[in-house]
Design an enzyme around this catalytic site. Structure first.
Site, PDB file in Angstrom:
ATOM      1  N   LYS A  88       3.191  13.892   5.984  1.00  0.00           N
ATOM      2  CA  LYS A  88       4.393  13.369   6.634  1.00  0.00           C
ATOM      3  C   LYS A  88       5.472  14.431   6.832  1.00  0.00           C
ATOM      4  O   LYS A  88       6.388  14.233   7.615  1.00  0.00           O
ATOM      5  CB  LYS A  88       4.942  12.187   5.821  1.00  0.00           C
ATOM      6  CG  LYS A  88       3.984  10.990   5.795  1.00  0.00           C
ATOM      7  CD  LYS A  88       4.555   9.769   5.094  1.00  0.00           C
ATOM      8  CE  LYS A  88       3.474   8.691   5.016  1.00  0.00           C
ATOM      9  NZ  LYS A  88       3.946   7.442   4.393  1.00  0.00           N
ATOM     10  N   PHE A 114       0.709  -3.656  -0.283  1.00  0.00           N
ATOM     11  CA  PHE A 114      -0.531  -3.117  -0.855  1.00  0.00           C
ATOM     12  C   PHE A 114      -0.703  -3.573  -2.304  1.00  0.00           C
ATOM     13  O   PHE A 114      -1.791  -3.999  -2.714  1.00  0.00           O
ATOM     14  CB  PHE A 114      -0.470  -1.583  -0.791  1.00  0.00           C
ATOM     15  CG  PHE A 114      -1.674  -0.860  -1.337  1.00  0.00           C
ATOM     16  CD1 PHE A 114      -2.647  -0.366  -0.487  1.00  0.00           C
ATOM     17  CD2 PHE A 114      -1.822  -0.657  -2.705  1.00  0.00           C
ATOM     18  CE1 PHE A 114      -3.757   0.317  -0.993  1.00  0.00           C
ATOM     19  CE2 PHE A 114      -2.930   0.017  -3.216  1.00  0.00           C
ATOM     20  CZ  PHE A 114      -3.895   0.504  -2.356  1.00  0.00           C
ATOM     21  N   ASP A 119       8.150   4.416  -0.091  1.00  0.00           N
ATOM     22  CA  ASP A 119       8.167   4.108  -1.531  1.00  0.00           C
ATOM     23  C   ASP A 119       7.587   5.243  -2.375  1.00  0.00           C
ATOM     24  O   ASP A 119       7.790   5.254  -3.595  1.00  0.00           O
ATOM     25  CB  ASP A 119       7.379   2.830  -1.816  1.00  0.00           C
ATOM     26  CG  ASP A 119       5.916   2.989  -1.458  1.00  0.00           C
ATOM     27  OD1 ASP A 119       5.632   3.309  -0.283  1.00  0.00           O
ATOM     28  OD2 ASP A 119       5.053   2.823  -2.335  1.00  0.00           O
ATOM     29  N   ASP A 172       2.529   0.994   3.815  1.00  0.00           N
ATOM     30  CA  ASP A 172       2.174   0.343   2.550  1.00  0.00           C
ATOM     31  C   ASP A 172       3.369   0.305   1.601  1.00  0.00           C
ATOM     32  O   ASP A 172       3.973   1.329   1.300  1.00  0.00           O
ATOM     33  CB  ASP A 172       0.985   1.060   1.900  1.00  0.00           C
ATOM     34  CG  ASP A 172      -0.254   0.935   2.755  1.00  0.00           C
ATOM     35  OD1 ASP A 172      -0.711  -0.197   2.940  1.00  0.00           O
ATOM     36  OD2 ASP A 172      -0.736   1.969   3.264  1.00  0.00           O
ATOM     37  N   VAL A 211      -2.629   3.240  -8.068  1.00  0.00           N
ATOM     38  CA  VAL A 211      -3.117   2.160  -8.923  1.00  0.00           C
ATOM     39  C   VAL A 211      -4.264   2.655  -9.803  1.00  0.00           C
ATOM     40  O   VAL A 211      -4.299   2.414 -11.010  1.00  0.00           O
ATOM     41  CB  VAL A 211      -3.649   0.974  -8.074  1.00  0.00           C
ATOM     42  CG1 VAL A 211      -4.028  -0.194  -8.952  1.00  0.00           C
ATOM     43  CG2 VAL A 211      -2.648   0.551  -7.021  1.00  0.00           C
ATOM     44  N   ASP A 264       7.479   3.895   6.525  1.00  0.00           N
ATOM     45  CA  ASP A 264       6.177   3.913   5.863  1.00  0.00           C
ATOM     46  C   ASP A 264       5.581   2.507   5.983  1.00  0.00           C
ATOM     47  O   ASP A 264       6.302   1.533   6.214  1.00  0.00           O
ATOM     48  CB  ASP A 264       6.398   4.312   4.396  1.00  0.00           C
ATOM     49  CG  ASP A 264       5.163   4.141   3.543  1.00  0.00           C
ATOM     50  OD1 ASP A 264       4.048   4.374   4.054  1.00  0.00           O
ATOM     51  OD2 ASP A 264       5.316   3.775   2.361  1.00  0.00           O
ATOM     52  N   THR A 307       2.323   6.487   8.425  1.00  0.00           N
ATOM     53  CA  THR A 307       1.469   6.015   7.327  1.00  0.00           C
ATOM     54  C   THR A 307       0.262   6.919   7.105  1.00  0.00           C
ATOM     55  O   THR A 307      -0.255   7.520   8.053  1.00  0.00           O
ATOM     56  CB  THR A 307       1.021   4.557   7.610  1.00  0.00           C
ATOM     57  OG1 THR A 307       0.214   4.075   6.539  1.00  0.00           O
ATOM     58  CG2 THR A 307       0.232   4.454   8.902  1.00  0.00           C
ATOM     59  N   PHE A 317       2.348   6.209  -8.391  1.00  0.00           N
ATOM     60  CA  PHE A 317       1.957   5.775  -7.044  1.00  0.00           C
ATOM     61  C   PHE A 317       0.547   5.188  -6.984  1.00  0.00           C
ATOM     62  O   PHE A 317       0.315   4.174  -6.343  1.00  0.00           O
ATOM     63  CB  PHE A 317       2.076   6.955  -6.072  1.00  0.00           C
ATOM     64  CG  PHE A 317       1.810   6.585  -4.647  1.00  0.00           C
ATOM     65  CD1 PHE A 317       2.728   5.832  -3.930  1.00  0.00           C
ATOM     66  CD2 PHE A 317       0.639   6.985  -4.020  1.00  0.00           C
ATOM     67  CE1 PHE A 317       2.482   5.480  -2.607  1.00  0.00           C
ATOM     68  CE2 PHE A 317       0.383   6.646  -2.696  1.00  0.00           C
ATOM     69  CZ  PHE A 317       1.314   5.888  -1.990  1.00  0.00           C
TER      70      PHE A 317
HETATM   71  O1  BVP Z   1      -3.577   4.216   2.737  1.00  0.00           O
HETATM   72  C1  BVP Z   1      -2.471   3.947   1.907  1.00  0.00           C
HETATM   73  C2  BVP Z   1      -2.867   3.257   0.675  1.00  0.00           C
HETATM   74  C3  BVP Z   1      -3.168   4.379  -0.249  1.00  0.00           C
HETATM   75  O2  BVP Z   1      -2.373   5.467   0.107  1.00  0.00           O
HETATM   76  C4  BVP Z   1      -1.896   5.229   1.417  1.00  0.00           C
HETATM   77  C5  BVP Z   1      -0.431   5.097   1.390  1.00  0.00           C
HETATM   78  O3  BVP Z   1       0.114   6.261   1.685  1.00  0.00           O
HETATM   79  P1  BVP Z   1       1.608   6.286   2.197  1.00  0.00           P
HETATM   80  O4  BVP Z   1       1.561   6.199   3.692  1.00  0.00           O
HETATM   81  O5  BVP Z   1       2.322   5.088   1.614  1.00  0.00           O
HETATM   82  O6  BVP Z   1       2.121   7.572   1.672  1.00  0.00           O
HETATM   83  N1  BVP Z   1      -3.035   4.050  -1.649  1.00  0.00           N
HETATM   84  C6  BVP Z   1      -4.070   4.369  -2.391  1.00  0.00           C
HETATM   85  C7  BVP Z   1      -4.070   4.098  -3.713  1.00  0.00           C
HETATM   86  C8  BVP Z   1      -5.125   4.496  -4.579  1.00  0.00           C
HETATM   87  C9  BVP Z   1      -5.834   5.569  -4.331  1.00  0.00           C
HETATM   88 BR1  BVP Z   1      -6.836   6.350  -5.622  1.00  0.00          BR
HETATM   89  C10 BVP Z   1      -2.955   3.460  -4.293  1.00  0.00           C
HETATM   90  O7  BVP Z   1      -2.921   3.175  -5.484  1.00  0.00           O
HETATM   91  N2  BVP Z   1      -1.926   3.162  -3.520  1.00  0.00           N
HETATM   92  C11 BVP Z   1      -1.932   3.463  -2.217  1.00  0.00           C
HETATM   93  O8  BVP Z   1      -0.937   3.176  -1.541  1.00  0.00           O
END
Ligand code: BVP
Length: 200
Positions: free
Chosen positions: A137, A18, A148, A12, A46, A10, A102, A44
């Site tokens: 995914k 991030f 994560d 972020d 924010v 992954d 990602t 997850f």
């Molecule tokens: O594009 C990244 C950042 C976003 O989600 C994606 C990560 O997905 P994975 O590949 O890690 O599954 N992202 C968005 C937010 C808020 C959106 Br509302 C967040 O808090 N954290 C985050 O990673």
């Protein structure tokens, strides 16, 4: 002859930080707004936690979203400590194929190209060909996914990969069932993890 171990990394919070990038930019852009210390992040997203915690503050969700929707946000994310070094070593290991798996954010305009640029800049041009961008995914084939996010769901109920949870502040209190964790890239645990998977 055995097939290569296909490892999906992954991006972020596994390679790119991030949460730190968000925190720093948010404090800089909105110094008068309330904030959540990084160690107190739970869940997850924010935005969800900020909206829940500061529901009396108008538009706080927009303020949060403005940070990661902005140009250069994804490009300027710092590295997770030891991640780039470990990823390069992992890719050089015999019998291992590495990919970066990602998901983009909803407002993809800057996120998409900047994810490519980040990989090019931090890992090198040959890594760009290893990027798999998807919202789902579970549709990606592999043996091991290091991620994560605790709730990785999609069209396939039983994905081919086994999910190893990469530790982050937001997932430390989460129930991860029988899944294993990888806490960091710096203490060498990742090598043992890979050796374990290679022996299967
Ligand atoms: O594009 C990244 C950042 C976003 O989600 C994606 C990560 O997905 P994975 O590949 O890690 O599954 N992202 C968005 C937010 C808020 C959106 Br509302 C967040 O808090 N954290 C985050 O990673």
């Amino acid at each position: 002859c055995k097939k290569n171990l296909r490892v999906l990394l992954d991006m972020d919070q596994v390679l790119a930080d991030f949460e730190l990038g968000f925190f720093q930019e948010y404090r800089k852009k909105y110094p008068e707004y309330p904030y959540i210390e990084m160690k107190d992040r739970v869940g997850f997203f924010v935005k969800d936690q900020y909206e829940k915690m500061f529901s009396s503050v108008p538009n706080i969700g927009n303020a949060v979203a403005n940070i990661y929707n902005a140009k250069k946000f994804f490009l300027n994310l710092p590295e997770i400590e030891g991640a780039v070094d470990a990823a390069k070593k992992l890719a050089k290991m015999e019998g291992v194929d590495v990919f970066i798996c990602t998901s983009p954010i909803e407002k993809y305009k800057y996120c998409l190209p900047e994810k490519y640029e980040w990989v090019h800049k931090h890992l090198g041009p040959e890594w760009v060909a290893r990027i798999i961008l998807t919202k789902d995914k579970t549709m990606v084939n592999g043996h091991l996914l290091i991620d994560d996010r605790v709730d990785i769901i999609g069209a396939i109920e039983r994905p081919s990969w086994e999910h190893v949870v990469f530790s982050a502040n937001h997932n430390m209190k989460a129930d991860i069932g029988k899944r294993r964790r990888l806490d960091n890239w710096t203490n060498g645990d990742w090598k043992e993890l890979i050796e374990d998977f290679k022996m299967r």
